[in-house]
Design an enzyme around this catalytic site. Structure first.
Site, PDB file in Angstrom:
ATOM      1  CG  ASP A  38      39.460  50.128 -29.359  1.00  0.00           C
ATOM      2  OD1 ASP A  38      38.969  49.885 -30.468  1.00  0.00           O
ATOM      3  OD2 ASP A  38      40.588  49.732 -29.008  1.00  0.00           O
ATOM      4  CB  ILE A  84      42.661  43.262 -25.762  1.00  0.00           C
ATOM      5  CG1 ILE A  84      41.238  43.000 -25.258  1.00  0.00           C
ATOM      6  CG2 ILE A  84      42.796  43.052 -27.266  1.00  0.00           C
ATOM      7  CD1 ILE A  84      40.676  41.642 -25.607  1.00  0.00           C
ATOM      8  NE  ARG A 115      47.210  45.929 -32.596  1.00  0.00           N
ATOM      9  CZ  ARG A 115      46.643  47.077 -32.965  1.00  0.00           C
ATOM     10  NH1 ARG A 115      47.226  48.212 -32.676  1.00  0.00           N
ATOM     11  NH2 ARG A 115      45.504  47.093 -33.648  1.00  0.00           N
ATOM     12  CE  LYS A 167      40.177  53.939 -35.654  1.00  0.00           C
ATOM     13  NZ  LYS A 167      41.034  52.745 -35.786  1.00  0.00           N
ATOM     14  CG  ASN A 168      38.072  50.304 -35.448  1.00  0.00           C
ATOM     15  OD1 ASN A 168      38.859  50.935 -36.153  1.00  0.00           O
ATOM     16  ND2 ASN A 168      38.263  50.137 -34.153  1.00  0.00           N
ATOM     17  NE  ARG A 179      49.534  46.904 -36.201  1.00  0.00           N
ATOM     18  CZ  ARG A 179      48.548  46.033 -36.311  1.00  0.00           C
ATOM     19  NH1 ARG A 179      47.303  46.432 -36.297  1.00  0.00           N
ATOM     20  NH2 ARG A 179      48.780  44.755 -36.472  1.00  0.00           N
TER      21      ARG A 179
HETATM   22  C1  EPZ Z   1      40.966  45.842 -33.947  1.00  0.00           C
HETATM   23  O1  EPZ Z   1      42.378  45.715 -34.030  1.00  0.00           O
HETATM   24  C2  EPZ Z   1      40.686  47.341 -33.859  1.00  0.00           C
HETATM   25  N1  EPZ Z   1      41.158  47.999 -35.083  1.00  0.00           N
HETATM   26  C3  EPZ Z   1      41.395  47.923 -32.628  1.00  0.00           C
HETATM   27  O2  EPZ Z   1      41.045  49.295 -32.543  1.00  0.00           O
HETATM   28  C4  EPZ Z   1      40.868  47.198 -31.392  1.00  0.00           C
HETATM   29  O3  EPZ Z   1      41.551  47.683 -30.257  1.00  0.00           O
HETATM   30  C5  EPZ Z   1      41.094  45.695 -31.540  1.00  0.00           C
HETATM   31  O4  EPZ Z   1      40.473  45.221 -32.758  1.00  0.00           O
HETATM   32  C6  EPZ Z   1      40.509  44.903 -30.376  1.00  0.00           C
HETATM   33  O5  EPZ Z   1      39.149  45.172 -30.263  1.00  0.00           O
HETATM   34  C7  EPZ Z   1      40.395  47.906 -36.202  1.00  0.00           C
HETATM   35  O6  EPZ Z   1      39.321  47.298 -36.208  1.00  0.00           O
HETATM   36  C8  EPZ Z   1      40.911  48.596 -37.427  1.00  0.00           C
HETATM   37  P1  EPZ Z   1      42.856  41.992 -32.788  1.00  0.00           P
HETATM   38  P2  EPZ Z   1      43.023  44.268 -34.425  1.00  0.00           P
HETATM   39  O7  EPZ Z   1      43.386  41.268 -33.973  1.00  0.00           O
HETATM   40  O8  EPZ Z   1      42.089  43.529 -35.295  1.00  0.00           O
HETATM   41  C9  EPZ Z   1      46.262  39.259 -30.960  1.00  0.00           C
HETATM   42  C10 EPZ Z   1      41.424  51.587 -32.284  1.00  0.00           C
HETATM   43  O9  EPZ Z   1      41.833  52.257 -31.331  1.00  0.00           O
HETATM   44  N2  EPZ Z   1      46.465  38.787 -32.348  1.00  0.00           N
HETATM   45  O10 EPZ Z   1      41.428  41.784 -32.388  1.00  0.00           O
HETATM   46  O11 EPZ Z   1      44.406  44.529 -34.871  1.00  0.00           O
HETATM   47  C11 EPZ Z   1      46.657  40.726 -30.794  1.00  0.00           C
HETATM   48  O12 EPZ Z   1      48.048  40.830 -30.512  1.00  0.00           O
HETATM   49  C12 EPZ Z   1      42.107  50.275 -32.619  1.00  0.00           C
HETATM   50  O13 EPZ Z   1      40.453  51.882 -33.030  1.00  0.00           O
HETATM   51  C13 EPZ Z   1      47.394  37.771 -32.591  1.00  0.00           C
HETATM   52  O14 EPZ Z   1      48.054  37.286 -31.672  1.00  0.00           O
HETATM   53  O15 EPZ Z   1      43.071  43.560 -32.996  1.00  0.00           O
HETATM   54  C14 EPZ Z   1      45.813  41.164 -29.634  1.00  0.00           C
HETATM   55  O16 EPZ Z   1      46.461  40.793 -28.424  1.00  0.00           O
HETATM   56  C15 EPZ Z   1      43.266  49.989 -31.678  1.00  0.00           C
HETATM   57  N3  EPZ Z   1      47.571  37.326 -33.861  1.00  0.00           N
HETATM   58  C16 EPZ Z   1      44.528  40.342 -29.783  1.00  0.00           C
HETATM   59  O17 EPZ Z   1      44.857  39.251 -30.673  1.00  0.00           O
HETATM   60  C17 EPZ Z   1      46.858  37.840 -34.915  1.00  0.00           C
HETATM   61  O18 EPZ Z   1      47.047  37.376 -36.069  1.00  0.00           O
HETATM   62  C18 EPZ Z   1      43.368  41.109 -30.370  1.00  0.00           C
HETATM   63  O19 EPZ Z   1      43.839  41.724 -31.570  1.00  0.00           O
HETATM   64  C19 EPZ Z   1      45.924  38.870 -34.655  1.00  0.00           C
HETATM   65  C20 EPZ Z   1      45.736  39.321 -33.365  1.00  0.00           C
END
Ligand code: EPZ
Length: 417
Positions: free
Chosen positions: A304, A326, A121, A22-23, A92
């Site tokens: 995840d 995370i 997020r 998916k990701n 999202r």
């Molecule tokens: C991706 O989400 C995945 N989704 C998530 O999978 C996964 O849990 C996550 O990465 C972490 O590995 C997809 O790839 C579609 P991040 P993403 O930006 O990109 C903070 C699932 O179950 N952050 O890596 O949204 C954020 O709050 C899903 O398949 C900021 O502060 O996650 C978090 O604490 C759930 N500012 C951390 O970074 C930003 O602009 C990591 O988030 C972006 C993120």
């Protein structure tokens, strides 16, 4: 709303095939918007989230079709830069069209995705990165408005590792003028997979999979035909399914090399894990050892897989500490597991202490997010008597035909419409 009913304590035995990731599919399908023409992608999982991003692509003027795991996206007719709240709020990851729209059309109006059950997020790093590439960005009425005649390469330092942030900016930089360096970039296999597809399209990206990615912008990207990598989180989920039922499952069409930390931690519990190039065999043991884990960005233990691992630890011998680093609210599943007899307490918002119990007891439970729903299904497989998992639409977002795959391994599981 659909429910899933499980009669637990059935050993899972047999073979299961992993679907496309998916990701990896979501950013790669979004990257098709960068090309003027028709791209074709194989091994695409039939998921609610995949259908959402195809619906969004149509909204933006692309033509899409999906049949038997093959997706075609023709974005030569891309003519709309508005990604509306109605679609973005449901998924999202729609934020992944932001970079491609600014790069291809010079403007984007994308709804802020908003938070979800597991956390706020924010997408500030996506926005700051685009500004670094010369885009004018302002937020109004819940929408991100970004525009740039042509993006210009620059150095971008992520203060937090962000997976979709890295993906969005890699796609935007691919068509920018000059060189972009992404520092503290995410290193997940899905990033490497996206970079490979972009380079196939004619981009010039190096360093994907490391924390420093260099993108030399090009003028045009061309449509491609390629395949989506297997889903490492679905693979990990089936590893736990075998471990919690004392099963013997051969997981096929997967990538053990994407699961180093997960395989090592599952082995530390005493569970038998054997791997080949594209298969993993997991045999459960009677006495599961409690071990501690801490989630971190790849190649660390994936967030995840945290919920699924807690299910395994809930029937292990001893006490294990699970640290979630995370997301700020990713223990919602703990309450539901406690209702099934798990002995877990949360000394702080990012730590769970799990004291293994002999057996979980089936109960009606409520899914709250995608991976929490998977962990409750796994708990139902391990528990005595019957478990009903409510709100399984969460599950359908990220797992293709999960109950069919589990049924083929001997689980007593059915979907109640
Ligand atoms: C991706 O989400 C995945 N989704 C998530 O999978 C996964 O849990 C996550 O990465 C972490 O590995 C997809 O790839 C579609 P991040 P993403 O930006 O990109 C903070 C699932 O179950 N952050 O890596 O949204 C954020 O709050 C899903 O398949 C900021 O502060 O996650 C978090 O604490 C759930 N500012 C951390 O970074 C930003 O602009 C990591 O988030 C972006 C993120």
């Amino acid at each position: 709303m659909d429910k899933i009913k499980i009669k637990g304590k059935k050993r899972l035995v047999g073979e299961v095939q992993i679907s496309g990731a998916k990701n990896a599919a979501l950013p790669i399908l979004a990257s098709a918007l960068l090309c003027d023409g028709k791209s074709v992608f194989h091994n695409v999982p039939d998921l609610v989230d995949v259908r959402s991003i195809l619906m969004l692509s149509e909204e933006l003027g692309a033509k899409t079709e999906m049949k038997d795991g093959v997706v075609a996206i023709d974005s030569s007719g891309l003519n709309n830069h508005l990604a509306p709240y109605e679609i973005v709020r449901k998924m999202r990851a729609s934020i992944l069209v932001l970079g491609p729209l600014v790069a291809r059309l010079g403007k984007a109006c994308v709804s802020l995705p908003g938070g979800c059950a597991i956390g706020a997020r924010p997408v500030n790093l996506h926005i700051e990165g685009l500004e670094k590439l010369g885009a004018e960005v302002h937020i109004s009425h819940g929408y991100i408005n970004a525009c740039a005649k042509r993006l210009k390469g620059n150095e971008i330092n992520f203060d937090t590792v962000t997976v979709t942030g890295t993906e969005n900016l890699m796609m935007a930089a691919a068509l920018a003028q000059g060189e972009t360096i992404l520092r503290n970039a995410a290193m997940e296999p899905e990033i490497t997979a996206l970079a490979e597809v972009l380079n196939l399209m004619g981009a010039d990206i190096s360093g994907a999979g490391t924390s420093e990615i260099v993108v030399n912008g090009v003028d045009k990207l061309n449509p491609v035909e390629t395949e989506i990598i297997p889903d490492r989180i679905e693979t990990g989920t089936f590893m736990i399914a075998s471990a919690v039922t004392g099963g013997d499952v051969l997981i096929k069409k997967c990538r053990p090399d994407h699961l180093g930390e997960v395989i090592s931690k599952v082995r530390d519990t005493g569970t038998f894990v054997e791997t080949g190039k594209d298969w993993i065999r997991v045999k459960g043991v009677d006495e599961i050892k409690s071990i501690d884990i801490k989630t971190s960005p790849y190649p660390g233990f994936p967030t995840d897989m945290q919920a699924q691992f807690i299910t395994l630890m809930s029937i292990a011998k001893g006490v294990s500490t699970i640290k979630e680093t995370i997301f700020e609210n990713r223990f919602i599943h703990v309450n539901e597991l406690q209702r099934m007899g798990a002995d877990i307490y949360l000394p702080s918002s990012n730590t769970a202490v799990v004291r293994g119990v002999k057996e979980l007891a089936g109960a009606p439970v409520m899914a709250s997010d995608l991976r929490a729903s998977a962990c409750l299904v796994l708990a139902g497989l391990a528990a005595e008597n019957t478990t009903i998992v409510n709100r399984v639409y969460h599950l359908d977002r990220g797992y293709e035909r999960m109950e069919d795959k589990l049924k083929s391994l001997g689980a007593h599981i059915e979907r109640i419409k």
